[in-house]
Design a protein around this motif. Structure first.
Motif, PDB file in Angstrom:
ATOM      1  N   ALA A  73       0.836  -1.202   0.000  1.00 22.94           N
ATOM      2  CA  ALA A  73       0.000   0.000   0.000  1.00 22.94           C
ATOM      3  C   ALA A  73       0.871   1.252   0.000  1.00 22.94           C
ATOM      4  O   ALA A  73       0.620   2.205  -0.747  1.00 22.94           O
ATOM      5  N   GLU A  74       1.914   1.199   0.833  1.00 19.86           N
ATOM      6  CA  GLU A  74       2.851   2.329   0.916  1.00 19.86           C
ATOM      7  C   GLU A  74       3.472   2.615  -0.449  1.00 19.86           C
ATOM      8  O   GLU A  74       3.534   3.749  -0.905  1.00 19.86           O
ATOM      9  N   MET A  75       3.925   1.536  -1.087  1.00 19.39           N
ATOM     10  CA  MET A  75       4.599   1.684  -2.387  1.00 19.39           C
ATOM     11  C   MET A  75       3.664   2.294  -3.428  1.00 19.39           C
ATOM     12  O   MET A  75       4.053   3.121  -4.236  1.00 19.39           O
ATOM     13  N   LEU A  76       2.418   1.838  -3.394  1.00 16.01           N
ATOM     14  CA  LEU A  76       1.468   2.309  -4.402  1.00 16.01           C
ATOM     15  C   LEU A  76       0.982   3.724  -4.116  1.00 16.01           C
ATOM     16  O   LEU A  76       0.834   4.547  -5.007  1.00 16.01           O
ATOM     17  N   ARG A  77       0.746   3.969  -2.831  1.00 14.96           N
ATOM     18  CA  ARG A  77       0.085   5.216  -2.455  1.00 14.96           C
ATOM     19  C   ARG A  77       0.998   6.426  -2.662  1.00 14.96           C
ATOM     20  O   ARG A  77       0.547   7.503  -3.010  1.00 14.96           O
ATOM     21  N   LYS A  78       2.283   6.173  -2.378  1.00 13.91           N
ATOM     22  CA  LYS A  78       3.238   7.258  -2.520  1.00 13.91           C
ATOM     23  C   LYS A  78       3.074   7.862  -3.914  1.00 13.91           C
ATOM     24  O   LYS A  78       3.329   7.215  -4.929  1.00 13.91           O
ATOM     25  N   ASP A  79       2.550   9.051  -3.962  1.00 10.51           N
ATOM     26  CA  ASP A  79       2.436   9.756  -5.230  1.00 10.51           C
ATOM     27  C   ASP A  79       1.595   8.994  -6.269  1.00 10.51           C
ATOM     28  O   ASP A  79       1.920   8.972  -7.456  1.00 10.51           O
ATOM     29  N   ASP A  80       0.547   8.333  -5.785  1.00 10.07           N
ATOM     30  CA  ASP A  80      -0.400   7.684  -6.692  1.00 10.07           C
ATOM     31  C   ASP A  80       0.220   6.747  -7.735  1.00 10.07           C
ATOM     32  O   ASP A  80       0.301   7.065  -8.916  1.00 10.07           O
ATOM     33  N   ASN A  81       0.639   5.606  -7.256  1.00 12.21           N
ATOM     34  CA  ASN A  81       1.193   4.568  -8.137  1.00 12.21           C
ATOM     35  C   ASN A  81       2.353   5.060  -9.000  1.00 12.21           C
ATOM     36  O   ASN A  81       2.327   4.929 -10.220  1.00 12.21           O
ATOM     37  N   PRO A  82       3.414   5.613  -8.348  1.00 10.02           N
ATOM     38  CA  PRO A  82       4.544   6.137  -9.114  1.00 10.02           C
ATOM     39  C   PRO A  82       5.308   5.023  -9.808  1.00 10.02           C
ATOM     40  O   PRO A  82       6.030   5.241 -10.771  1.00 10.02           O
ATOM     41  N   LEU A  83       5.127   3.792  -9.311  1.00  9.26           N
ATOM     42  CA  LEU A  83       5.877   2.674  -9.897  1.00  9.26           C
ATOM     43  C   LEU A  83       5.208   2.185 -11.166  1.00  9.26           C
ATOM     44  O   LEU A  83       5.725   1.334 -11.866  1.00  9.26           O
ATOM     45  N   MET A  84       4.038   2.746 -11.441  1.00 10.75           N
ATOM     46  CA  MET A  84       3.302   2.345 -12.639  1.00 10.75           C
ATOM     47  C   MET A  84       3.061   0.842 -12.657  1.00 10.75           C
ATOM     48  O   MET A  84       3.360   0.160 -13.641  1.00 10.75           O
ATOM     49  N   VAL A  85       2.552   0.353 -11.538  1.00 11.87           N
ATOM     50  CA  VAL A  85       2.237  -1.068 -11.462  1.00 11.87           C
ATOM     51  C   VAL A  85       1.003  -1.359 -12.321  1.00 11.87           C
ATOM     52  O   VAL A  85       0.012  -0.649 -12.244  1.00 11.87           O
ATOM     53  N   ASP A  86       1.108  -2.389 -13.149  1.00 15.51           N
ATOM     54  CA  ASP A  86      -0.011  -2.726 -14.030  1.00 15.51           C
ATOM     55  C   ASP A  86      -0.911  -3.806 -13.426  1.00 15.51           C
ATOM     56  O   ASP A  86      -2.111  -3.820 -13.647  1.00 15.51           O
ATOM     57  N   VAL A  87      -0.263  -4.742 -12.723  1.00 14.20           N
ATOM     58  CA  VAL A  87      -1.001  -5.874 -12.160  1.00 14.20           C
ATOM     59  C   VAL A  87      -0.420  -6.187 -10.789  1.00 14.20           C
ATOM     60  O   VAL A  87       0.791  -6.063 -10.586  1.00 14.20           O
ATOM     61  N   ILE A  88      -1.273  -6.575  -9.845  1.00 18.75           N
ATOM     62  CA  ILE A  88      -0.796  -6.972  -8.519  1.00 18.75           C
ATOM     63  C   ILE A  88      -1.091  -8.458  -8.314  1.00 18.75           C
ATOM     64  O   ILE A  88      -2.205  -8.914  -8.577  1.00 18.75           O
ATOM     65  N   THR A  89      -0.083  -9.219  -7.856  1.00 18.67           N
ATOM     66  CA  THR A  89      -0.378 -10.569  -7.373  1.00 18.67           C
ATOM     67  C   THR A  89      -0.230 -10.530  -5.867  1.00 18.67           C
ATOM     68  O   THR A  89       0.720  -9.967  -5.340  1.00 18.67           O
TER      69      THR A  89
END
Lengths: 348, 141
Positions: free
Chosen positions: B50-66
């Motif tokens: 959640a931390e990784m995604l939330r920081k600046d609204d999905n800055p990692l540009m994750v397409d899919v989560i497992t």
């Protein structure tokens, strides 16, 4: 008979009815079974009586005189017994007639079945929870084992290491299969969503899946599918049931023979048969073949749960599965399902 | 590494966030996915993810989560509810050691793409992730 003292009972007749009554009454507070009699010294109720330490014998008059019951239950079929008992009973005793006794025996039998069902349900729920927990704990490390050995196998150029890695992988698959079977065996109440299930389609799908997992393919398939209406049920469950039967049949033939599949509707039932041309099943195995953990396969080939699962699934639909086999000529399994199965039981 | 929003025209197959508390399992999933051409980022529990995604609204540009289900701290069920609420355009694939019917039903209701049971079969995992990636591209328009 005195206010708080127990009712002393003698059961006359130690057949099915008498045995059921004996079982029910011995755990009943307020009564004491003081004896059971039968003209047949081999009557099944005598073995129970022996177990419970209850006086028993073939001489009814003597037993009545000795133990002086308050109530005599006439659980015999003998039309002359009623008069005989009235003549020889202790003066104060009452005689419960044949029809009433039979009714009581039926109720006792019913009560016992309910209790057994309840115990079985509780047992399965406990096993289900246990198996779910164990599965989770096993599947994680198992995946690590299998995943890495698969990578090792695929990455190495060393033929020896490749072989060892593959052996680890195969062993892992065996464990995975056992865990999967245990889960089905100990399944929790399943979801209630039911679909229309096409029996012919499910059977054909099972054959396709079984073909994929067998190496030798000298098995010819003869399918004679009749026109059968779809039933209400869980498609996966029906597939599982046929897959287990087909896999067994193919394994029995050791890759060579004829697999014959038939379906037909008749008298409100759907019949599906799976027939192989394998070595057949010895008579003394036939009775036990649906028992859990009964297997004749070599280690690693079977968990002994396949046919048990088949029977449990079929029973869930109110149907039955039977087997017929002649040594040297193969075996045929017949699944009989109610055509309009209503809804399969949600628990086992 | 091709950073940025993944579309059917960008090189590579897209980025997958793998959430599992066990490093060995993350490693294996990553190996399978990278071999098939995906970028992989990892998180060891729901909170970290959640931390990784939330920081600046999905800055990692994750397409899919497992996502695993049984994890310490923030477990999978909670984490998935969070992902679905905050990032509805990122499809979620469940990886579980024991597929329980009731749980599966509730997860499907939340819009989870599919689940993969451990021990994971590589083909099954790749098929489900590919399906999720298709959804991702469709959702982004």
């Amino acid at each position: 008979m005195g206010g708080s003292s127990k009712i002393r009972i003698v059961v006359v007749g130690a057949g099915t009815v008498g045995s059921s009554l004996l079982e029910l009454l011995k755990s009943e507070r307020g009564v004491e079974v003081v004896g059971i009699t039968d003209i047949d010294p081999q009557a099944p109720g005598f073995r129970l009586a022996q177990l419970f330490g209850i006086p028993h014998g073939t001489d009814t008059r003597k037993l009545l005189a000795q133990h002086r019951p308050d109530l005599i239950i006439n659980a015999t079929n003998d039309p002359a017994m009623e008069t005989d008992l009235q003549l020889h009973k202790p003066e104060h005793a009452q005689v419960l007639g044949q029809m009433a006794s039979r009714l009581l025996g039926g109720l006792a039998q019913h009560e016992r079945e309910l209790r057994e069902h309840l115990i079985q349900t509780e047992k399965m729920a406990t096993i289900g929870t246990l198996v779910a927990g164990i599965s989770h704990e096993i599947n994680n490390p198992l995946y690590i084992m299998m995943g890495f050995s698969e990578h090792v196998r695929d990455e190495t150029r060393d033929e020896g290491i490749r072989k060892y890695a593959d052996a680890i992988l195969q062993a892992g698959r065996r464990i995975a299969n056992i865990v999967r079977d245990l889960n089905i065996f100990a399944q929790q109440p399943r979801s209630e969503t039911l679909d229309e299930v096409d029996i012919n389609q499910r059977l054909a799908e099972a054959v396709k899946m079984a073909r994929r997992s067998t190496i030798q393919d000298d098995v010819s398939v003869v399918a004679q599918y009749g026109s059968v209406a779809p039933i209400r049920g869980r498609p996966d469950e029906i597939l599982q049931l046929f897959l287990n039967l087909v896999t067994n049949a193919v394994q029995a033939m050791e890759g060579r023979g004829t697999l014959t599949l038939t379906t037909q509707s008749s008298d409100g039932y759907i019949f599906a048969t799976v027939k192989d041309t394998g070595p057949g099943i010895p008579r003394h195995h036939l009775a036990r073949i649906f028992d859990p953990f009964f297997t004749t396969k070599e280690p690693g080939k079977g968990t002994g749960l396949g046919l048990h699962i088949v029977r449990e699934i079929v029973r869930g639909y109110g149907g039955e599965v039977t087997v017929d086999s002649t040594l040297g000529e193969g075996a045929v399994f017949t699944v009989k399902l109610p055509a309009d199965s209503g809804s399969p039981a949600s628990t086992k | 590494m091709p950073w940025g929003l993944h579309t059917k025209d960008t090189p590579g197959k897209g980025r997958v966030l793998v959430v599992d508390d066990e490093k060995n399992i993350r490693d294996l999933v990553r190996m399978t996915l990278t071999k098939a051409g995906y970028d992989v980022v990892e998180a060891e529990d729901g909170g970290k993810a959640a931390e990784m995604l939330r920081k600046d609204d999905n800055p990692l540009m994750v397409d899919v989560i497992t996502c695993d289900i049984r994890m310490p701290k923030v477990n999978g069920v909670e984490a998935i509810a969070f992902f679905r609420k905050e990032f509805p355009s990122v499809p979620v694939v469940v990886i579980t050691g024991f597929p329980e019917t009731d749980m599966a039903v509730s997860l499907f209701k939340q819009g989870v793409v599919d689940y993969v049971a451990k021990p994971i079969q590589a083909e099954k995992l790749l098929a489900v992730v590919a399906k999720a990636m298709e959804q991702r591209i469709a959702l982004k328009g």
